[in-house]
Motif scaffolding. Structure first.
Motif, PDB file in Angstrom:
ATOM      1  N   SER A 181      36.524 -16.462   3.089  1.00 30.46           N
ATOM      2  CA  SER A 181      36.298 -17.270   1.679  1.00 30.46           C
ATOM      3  C   SER A 181      34.735 -18.606   1.624  1.00 30.46           C
ATOM      4  O   SER A 181      34.285 -18.323   1.195  1.00 30.46           O
ATOM      5  CB  SER A 181      37.309 -18.666   1.226  1.00 30.46           C
ATOM      6  N   ALA A 182      34.764 -18.792   3.131  1.00 28.51           N
ATOM      7  CA  ALA A 182      33.605 -19.377   3.621  1.00 28.51           C
ATOM      8  C   ALA A 182      32.201 -18.309   3.418  1.00 28.51           C
ATOM      9  O   ALA A 182      31.457 -19.390   2.655  1.00 28.51           O
ATOM     10  CB  ALA A 182      33.929 -20.025   4.966  1.00 28.51           C
ATOM     11  N   LEU A 183      32.955 -17.065   4.127  1.00 25.35           N
ATOM     12  CA  LEU A 183      31.964 -16.606   4.114  1.00 25.35           C
ATOM     13  C   LEU A 183      31.003 -16.021   2.627  1.00 25.35           C
ATOM     14  O   LEU A 183      29.776 -16.548   2.549  1.00 25.35           O
ATOM     15  CB  LEU A 183      31.940 -14.838   4.802  1.00 25.35           C
ATOM     16  N   ALA A 184      31.971 -15.995   1.489  1.00 21.46           N
ATOM     17  CA  ALA A 184      31.634 -15.714   0.235  1.00 21.46           C
ATOM     18  C   ALA A 184      30.465 -17.034  -0.104  1.00 21.46           C
ATOM     19  O   ALA A 184      29.802 -16.052  -1.211  1.00 21.46           O
ATOM     20  CB  ALA A 184      32.712 -15.597  -0.700  1.00 21.46           C
ATOM     21  N   SER A 185      31.599 -17.930   0.042  1.00 22.72           N
ATOM     22  CA  SER A 185      30.532 -18.819  -0.675  1.00 22.72           C
ATOM     23  C   SER A 185      28.767 -19.296  -0.001  1.00 22.72           C
ATOM     24  O   SER A 185      27.955 -19.623  -0.611  1.00 22.72           O
ATOM     25  CB  SER A 185      31.639 -20.269  -0.744  1.00 22.72           C
ATOM     26  N   LEU A 186      29.707 -18.980   1.464  1.00 21.57           N
ATOM     27  CA  LEU A 186      27.904 -19.471   1.830  1.00 21.57           C
ATOM     28  C   LEU A 186      26.598 -18.166   1.809  1.00 21.57           C
ATOM     29  O   LEU A 186      25.867 -18.307   1.412  1.00 21.57           O
ATOM     30  CB  LEU A 186      28.317 -18.473   3.921  1.00 21.57           C
ATOM     31  N   VAL A 187      27.679 -16.816   1.048  1.00 23.36           N
ATOM     32  CA  VAL A 187      26.278 -15.693   0.916  1.00 23.36           C
ATOM     33  C   VAL A 187      25.985 -15.910  -0.917  1.00 23.36           C
ATOM     34  O   VAL A 187      24.910 -16.373  -1.260  1.00 23.36           O
ATOM     35  CB  VAL A 187      27.239 -14.273   1.010  1.00 23.36           C
ATOM     36  N   SER A 188      26.791 -16.910  -1.904  1.00 19.22           N
ATOM     37  CA  SER A 188      26.901 -16.937  -2.778  1.00 19.22           C
ATOM     38  C   SER A 188      26.140 -18.771  -3.110  1.00 19.22           C
ATOM     39  O   SER A 188      25.152 -17.878  -3.837  1.00 19.22           O
ATOM     40  CB  SER A 188      27.612 -17.102  -3.913  1.00 19.22           C
ATOM     41  N   ALA A 189      25.891 -19.286  -2.997  1.00 19.43           N
ATOM     42  CA  ALA A 189      25.272 -20.417  -2.510  1.00 19.43           C
ATOM     43  C   ALA A 189      23.630 -19.949  -2.907  1.00 19.43           C
ATOM     44  O   ALA A 189      22.496 -20.115  -3.113  1.00 19.43           O
ATOM     45  CB  ALA A 189      25.413 -21.421  -1.822  1.00 19.43           C
ATOM     46  N   PRO A 190      23.333 -19.333  -0.838  1.00 20.08           N
ATOM     47  CA  PRO A 190      21.280 -18.974  -1.213  1.00 20.08           C
ATOM     48  C   PRO A 190      20.957 -18.451  -2.068  1.00 20.08           C
ATOM     49  O   PRO A 190      19.752 -18.448  -2.972  1.00 20.08           O
ATOM     50  CB  PRO A 190      21.810 -18.470  -0.109  1.00 20.08           C
ATOM     51  N   LYS A 191      22.039 -17.544  -2.800  1.00 21.06           N
ATOM     52  CA  LYS A 191      21.417 -16.284  -3.921  1.00 21.06           C
ATOM     53  C   LYS A 191      21.436 -16.648  -5.187  1.00 21.06           C
ATOM     54  O   LYS A 191      20.596 -16.405  -5.348  1.00 21.06           O
ATOM     55  CB  LYS A 191      22.185 -14.967  -4.588  1.00 21.06           C
ATOM     56  N   ILE A 192      22.388 -17.683  -5.232  1.00 22.28           N
ATOM     57  CA  ILE A 192      22.620 -18.505  -6.902  1.00 22.28           C
ATOM     58  C   ILE A 192      20.787 -19.525  -6.662  1.00 22.28           C
ATOM     59  O   ILE A 192      20.696 -19.299  -7.789  1.00 22.28           O
ATOM     60  CB  ILE A 192      23.422 -19.215  -7.256  1.00 22.28           C
ATOM     61  N   PHE A 193      21.074 -19.870  -5.668  1.00 16.63           N
ATOM     62  CA  PHE A 193      19.732 -21.145  -5.514  1.00 16.63           C
ATOM     63  C   PHE A 193      18.258 -20.091  -5.692  1.00 16.63           C
ATOM     64  O   PHE A 193      17.737 -20.764  -6.338  1.00 16.63           O
ATOM     65  CB  PHE A 193      20.170 -21.756  -4.182  1.00 16.63           C
ATOM     66  N   GLN A 194      18.484 -18.808  -4.797  1.00 18.06           N
ATOM     67  CA  GLN A 194      16.972 -18.280  -5.012  1.00 18.06           C
ATOM     68  C   GLN A 194      17.629 -17.665  -6.620  1.00 18.06           C
ATOM     69  O   GLN A 194      15.461 -17.449  -6.428  1.00 18.06           O
ATOM     70  CB  GLN A 194      17.394 -17.183  -4.266  1.00 18.06           C
ATOM     71  N   ALA A 195      17.705 -16.966  -7.240  1.00 17.66           N
ATOM     72  CA  ALA A 195      17.407 -16.553  -8.415  1.00 17.66           C
ATOM     73  C   ALA A 195      16.475 -18.124  -9.391  1.00 17.66           C
ATOM     74  O   ALA A 195      15.638 -17.979 -10.217  1.00 17.66           O
ATOM     75  CB  ALA A 195      18.882 -16.070  -8.923  1.00 17.66           C
ATOM     76  N   LEU A 196      17.270 -19.189  -9.248  1.00 16.70           N
ATOM     77  CA  LEU A 196      17.216 -20.495  -9.185  1.00 16.70           C
ATOM     78  C   LEU A 196      15.623 -21.242  -9.593  1.00 16.70           C
ATOM     79  O   LEU A 196      15.103 -21.207 -10.227  1.00 16.70           O
ATOM     80  CB  LEU A 196      18.448 -21.718  -9.436  1.00 16.70           C
ATOM     81  N   CYS A 197      15.638 -20.897  -8.364  1.00 12.49           N
ATOM     82  CA  CYS A 197      14.023 -21.197  -7.527  1.00 12.49           C
ATOM     83  C   CYS A 197      12.832 -20.390  -8.072  1.00 12.49           C
ATOM     84  O   CYS A 197      11.687 -20.315  -8.664  1.00 12.49           O
ATOM     85  CB  CYS A 197      13.866 -20.855  -6.808  1.00 12.49           C
ATOM     86  N   LYS A 198      13.325 -19.129  -8.503  1.00 16.00           N
ATOM     87  CA  LYS A 198      12.421 -17.797  -8.417  1.00 16.00           C
ATOM     88  C   LYS A 198      11.910 -18.085 -10.271  1.00 16.00           C
ATOM     89  O   LYS A 198      10.812 -18.052 -10.561  1.00 16.00           O
ATOM     90  CB  LYS A 198      12.891 -16.808  -9.133  1.00 16.00           C
ATOM     91  N   ASP A 199      13.030 -18.936 -10.991  1.00 16.46           N
ATOM     92  CA  ASP A 199      12.667 -18.795 -12.615  1.00 16.46           C
ATOM     93  C   ASP A 199      11.666 -19.991 -12.674  1.00 16.46           C
ATOM     94  O   ASP A 199      11.439 -20.348 -13.613  1.00 16.46           O
ATOM     95  CB  ASP A 199      13.662 -18.778 -13.232  1.00 16.46           C
ATOM     96  N   ASN A 200      11.498 -20.495 -11.244  1.00 15.76           N
ATOM     97  CA  ASN A 200      11.056 -22.055 -11.379  1.00 15.76           C
ATOM     98  C   ASN A 200      11.194 -23.075 -13.093  1.00 15.76           C
ATOM     99  O   ASN A 200      10.648 -23.648 -13.201  1.00 15.76           O
ATOM    100  CB  ASN A 200       9.560 -21.868 -11.468  1.00 15.76           C
ATOM    101  N   ILE A 201      12.261 -23.294 -13.122  1.00 11.63           N
ATOM    102  CA  ILE A 201      13.034 -24.409 -13.548  1.00 11.63           C
ATOM    103  C   ILE A 201      13.101 -25.270 -12.224  1.00 11.63           C
ATOM    104  O   ILE A 201      12.434 -26.598 -13.326  1.00 11.63           O
ATOM    105  CB  ILE A 201      14.423 -23.801 -13.587  1.00 11.63           C
ATOM    106  N   TYR A 202      13.321 -25.706 -11.298  1.00  9.99           N
ATOM    107  CA  TYR A 202      12.552 -26.266 -10.353  1.00  9.99           C
ATOM    108  C   TYR A 202      11.809 -27.192  -9.607  1.00  9.99           C
ATOM    109  O   TYR A 202      12.429 -26.354  -8.757  1.00  9.99           O
ATOM    110  CB  TYR A 202      14.051 -26.978 -10.265  1.00  9.99           C
TER     111      TYR A 202
END
Length: 995
Positions: free
Chosen positions: A393-414
């Motif tokens: 569970s920790a691993l799933a979250s540890l991999v999910s968080a950066p992937k989601i954050f990376q997609a968010l940053c790519k779209d340059n919303i913040y």
């Protein structure tokens, strides 16, 4: 780069020979330019699935052959097309990229994430508190929420190609960047903190451990199997601890609830529900899946089914084998039969009644969290299972968080997080995101009270579930033709119920955490809305806005107009909207949030060039209006001349009831120096407007209106300008503009009068749109002269707060009330609220008091505040001789003087130059001419200090009054005054005093 902004084509012009270009032979084996349907035409340039091809443009198929047929793009499939290069640049190196299938990528990950520590440590306690029946209900309720969300996720995931970003990607592409940006940030944060909840120590081996997840799953399944086998092997040594094997007595006793320590059904549900989350573990690595459209629905829904069955099986199993309380003492066996003991343990020859004492016991479902270890055949395997569930569970979250954050940053919303968009290696791994996630997790492990954090995190997950469900409902409601999920087993109303359930569960789990989540999501939503990121993802919010507008427009068109609901809906002949800002701002003062405002722009000249300009200008100037907070529409048309263009706009602009009813034009300032045919066209616009029952408003500023020559919109194209030519051009352009300072754009300068080569004018439309009144935009080699400086200052005067001043209304003729309504609407706006209305009316000297009282009564019935009413008894007095002489001198060049010519010559001249003033006409309208001159004298006397003057526009009879005479009337009436609006309604009432 946002998907909506990717476009193809370049600025080079190539001519392709279709007979030697082999690409065209592919279409049915014949030489035809038309391309057959194929997937490569529909790719976006940034797609990593293959190269985008360009189908032939309509111009390539349709335009005449002597033109350059490919000037808008490149031939399909040609090597070296910009789109192809972009695709090649964007396509990651596919060799060595690890892509997961549906089992390994989604099913396994979801099962690992859902089967958390809860399975081994808390489930037995939940059964003790709630009983078997309510425990199954708790699991069932959680499953309903997750299943509906799983169905919704499947629907969104199969509605087009899914990129990396998981829940964030799905929500943002459905509901738009506002919801997506808000949920993406908290979802990434929730995953990062969830790592802390699951405990972390393995950050540097993330990728390797992701591949080792099968091993973790095997350990988990073995641990569950170990427990199941253990339930069939009841050992005497375990009986004192409460484990007796499957017994009907225990099942019956444990079936009902026995809540203790202030626990309730909902508090138990709140403790269990986080165990059901984790269904998005597969979707969150959507970018790493070989076929996300197929994998996400199959893997997610199957994982929910399997994990639910296991939870229910273990709950029933442990509830049938283990009693609620046990002492663990071997000596508590019953030797003689007890009469007052009815517990299941008594029937099995054990007396655990001592557990009812305040001291309590340490064994049984209620007291021992390690029940599953005690029941199992081999206890260490359960410990391995707990470790495996935690780690996975920790691993799933540890991999999910950066992937989601990376997609968010790519779209340059913040924009501040842009640095985290960078990926490394073949898999584009967000290493910076991993480090950030690790630091957040570590921080929360070290400093946070996890019992406080847990409900907030659960609520963050639930908020994203709620929005995924709402996305499906919203997209279905919007009826967008683009909403076509391949997954058909969803229902918009069930998705809405799912969204509502998620919101309810948030409050059940923890009310203050739910409120905090709402506040955070709302805050981020407002921030993103305020920032307006420049993205266009074709969200359902856009689709629903369109649908609502369409439905309301149709509903409105079925309603008859009523005088109480009359509002001035203006068609302003602005030309390029940024060319005449004063005109725009003054009209905006009485149409903003009240009525429609359409900026009309007539393009003339060669049709082919004008058509290209139309499409580019439409997007450019509509964006400009929005950016400058103008609530207006831009409507360009191509016409042979200005009059035709005006007629097209008056007849066709608008929609249903939202159609213009008032034509607004700027005063044609230096009309005497220009071509009189243009004056004829200009005056004919008024006649055409009255013909179609429009009101007419003419706005005059003494300095002029047109500032386009001060914004770099010169005769030469921006590419051709050089510092030395620019100075000259500005002077030339200004002299021309001064002749044609009408409010109508001649795309942007009149082709009939500008003695410049055709090429230069064709290039004209390509100049960049400068910001409004950008004083720096003028070349340093050409400093502003005094007239230009005054023009620039005047053009911004209506953007400022107007202060305590007067709006003078000269309501001389009853036009239905438009002359009075416009100034009233202006005073309702914040910038004008300190201005007072003064009303001037014509009257007879012997009835001045009577006329004033009658007007005061009328205005009070209309509920329009005024500061003063002035009755002018001397309107018909003959004007001063010098003013009459000045008028006659002004019109002299435009007179026909037919009395001095032969009849035939005079008739021919009048036919060729219909704008000329005849002697007969001048004599016939002498009284009206004198009135205009006299009114100007009165205006200077009474209204020279007003902020603006609103006055009745004199009407000229069509065919009787020549254009030159009418223009002279308007000139003499409005000269040397503050900003003046000459207004004439269509003589239908726009005011009423009836309720």
């Amino acid at each position: 780069m946002s998907e909506g902004s990717l476009h193809s084509g370049g600025h080079h012009h190539y001519y392709y020979d279709t007979h030697t270009n082999t690409y065209y032979l592919r279409t049915f084996g014949h030489n035809t330019m038309d391309a057959v349907p194929r997937i490569d035409h529909y790719r976006q340039t940034a797609a990593d699935l293959g190269e985008k091809l360009l189908r032939p443009s309509l111009a390539e198929l349709h335009d005449e052959l002597d033109k350059e047929p490919f000037e808008d793009g490149y031939a399909n499939g040609e090597e070296g097309t910009p789109a192809g290069d972009a695709a090649a640049a964007y396509t990651p190196d596919s060799k060595g990229v690890v892509k997961f299938g549906w089992i390994k990528g989604v099913l396994v990950r979801c099962m690992l994430n859902i089967w958390g520590v809860m399975l081994f440590i808390r489930l037995s306690w939940i059964v003790g508190q709630a009983g078997i029946g309510l425990s199954v209900l708790v699991i069932g309720m959680a499953t309903v929420v997750t299943t509906i969300t799983g169905l919704s996720t499947s629907a969104i995931a199969t509605n087009g190609f899914v990129r990396g970003g998981g829940a964030y990607y799905l929500i943002s592409r459905s509901l738009g960047p506002e919801f997506g940006g808000a949920i993406g940030l908290i979802f990434a944060f929730a995953n990062a903190v969830a790592v802390a909840m699951y405990v972390v120590g393995f950050a540097e081996t993330v990728v390797e451990l992701l591949k080792a997840q099968i091993v973790l799953l095997v350990i988990l399944i073995l641990a569950i199997g170990d427990f199941v086998i253990g339930t069939f092997i009841p050992l005497d040594s375990k009986k004192p601890k409460g484990f007796f094997g499957y017994k009907a007595e225990i099942f019956m006793e444990n079936f009902g609830p026995d809540f203790r320590q202030e626990e309730t059904f909902f508090s138990v549900f709140a403790i269990f529900f986080p165990a059901a989350t984790g269904i998005l573990a597969g979707a969150n690595i959507s970018g790493d899946l070989a076929d996300p459209q197929s994998a996400i629905p199959k893997g997610t829904l199957l994982a929910i089914l399997i994990t639910t069955l296991v939870y229910v099986g273990i709950a029933v199993s442990v509830g049938s084998c283990v009693v609620r309380d046990a002492t663990g003492n071997v000596n508590d066996t019953i030797v003689t039969e007890l009469t007052n003991c009815t517990a299941a343990a008594c029937k099995l020859n054990y007396d655990f009644s001592s557990c009812q004492s305040p001291a309590g016991c340490h064994y049984g479902l209620m007291n021992n969290f390690q029940v599953m270890s005690m029941v199992s055949g081999f206890a260490p395997l359960i410990s391995a299972g707990i470790f495996s569930a935690t780690l996975s569970s920790a691993l799933a979250s540890l991999v999910s968080a950066p992937k989601i954050f990376q997609a968010l940053c790519k779209d340059n919303i913040y924009p501040g997080f842009q640095m985290f968009a960078k990926g490394y290696g073949k898999n584009n791994e967000p290493l910076r995101g991993y480090i950030l996630t690790f630091l957040i997790a570590l921080g929360f492990i070290l400093i946070a009270e996890l019992n406080v954090i847990a409900p907030i995190i659960s609520n963050f997950f639930l908020a994203s579930y709620a929005l995924i469900n709402f996305s499906v409902f919203h997209a279905s409601l919007a009826k967008s033709p683009g909403w076509r999920p391949a997954f058909k087993y969803y229902n918009m109303w069930i998705s809405l119920v799912g969204a509502i359930l998620c919101c309810i569960v948030m409050f059940v789990i923890n009310w203050w955490a739910a409120l905090l989540t709402y506040v955070i999501v709302l805050g981020l939503y407002i921030y993103v809305t305020y920032k307006k990121p420049d993205v266009n993802w074709g969200s359902s919010t856009q689709a629903l806005t369109y649908l609502n507008a369409l439905q309301h427009s149709i509903r409105l068109s079925g309603v008859e107009d009523h005088v109480k609901n009359f509002r001035p809906q203006c068609l302003i002949m602005t030309g390029a909207p940024n060319a005449r800002p004063a005109l725009l701002h003054l009209v905006h003062a009485f149409t903003k949030n009240v009525g429609l405002m359409i900026c009309g722009h007539v393009h003339m000249g060669p049709r082919r060039q004008a058509m290209k300009e139309l499409s580019t200008d439409l997007a450019k100037y509509q964006r400009w209006l929005i950016k400058n907070k103008m609530k207006a529409f831009y409507a360009p048309v191509h016409a042979e001349d200005l009059r035709d263009g005006g007629q097209y706009l008056m007849q066709a602009a608008g929609l249903g009831r939202m159609r213009p009813n008032t034509l607004v034009v700027g005063f044609k300032k230096n009309w005497r120096q220009g071509d009189m045919r243009d004056v004829e066209t200009y005056i004919n616009l008024f006649h055409d407007a009255f013909d179609v029952q429009y009101g007419v408003v003419v706005i005059r500023l003494q300095e002029g209106l047109d500032i386009s020559h001060l914004q770099g919109q010169d005769l030469l194209s921006s590419q051709e300008k050089s510092p030395c030519t620019k100075d000259v051009i500005v002077k030339v352009d200004y002299s021309k503009k001064s002749e044609t300072d009408t409010s109508i754009a001649f795309a942007p300068s009149s082709s009939e009068r500008t003695p410049t080569p055709r090429k230069e004018e064709d290039e004209d439309g390509k100049t960049s749109t400068q910001p409004l009144l950008n004083k720096d935009s003028k070349s340093s080699s050409s400093p502003l002269n005094l007239a230009d400086q005054r023009l620039l200052d005047a053009s911004s005067q209506f953007q400022k707060k107007q202060g305590k001043s007067n709006i003078d209304v000269w309501w001389l003729f009853d036009d239905g009330g438009l002359t009075l309504l416009i100034p009233y609407l202006i005073t309702t706006k914040k910038k004008w609220k300190d201005c007072k209305i003064r009303v001037f009316i014509g009257g007879k000297i012997n009835r001045i008091d009577h006329d004033r009282r009658a007007m005061a009564t009328l205005l009070s019935k209309f509920r329009i505040d005024f500061s003063d009413i002035m009755v002018l008894g001397d309107i018909n007095t003959k004007p001063k001789k010098e003013n009459i002489a000045a008028f006659e001198e002004m019109i002299e060049p435009f007179r026909l003087h037919e009395d001095d010519k032969e009849q035939e010559v005079a008739d021919k001249m009048k036919e060729d130059e219909p704008w000329r003033i005849t002697d007969n006409e001048l004599e016939l309208y002498k009284t009206k001419t004198y009135r205009q001159i006299r009114l100007n004298e009165l205006l200077k006397e009474h209204s020279s200090t007003a902020n603006i003057i609103v006055m009745s526009l004199p009407v000229a009879r069509k065919g009787a009054v020549s254009s030159a005479l009418y223009m002279a009337w308007l000139e003499v009436l409005s000269k040397d005054l503050p900003p003046i609006l000459l207004v004439r309604g269509n003589h239908q009432s726009v005011l009423t005093f009836y309720s």
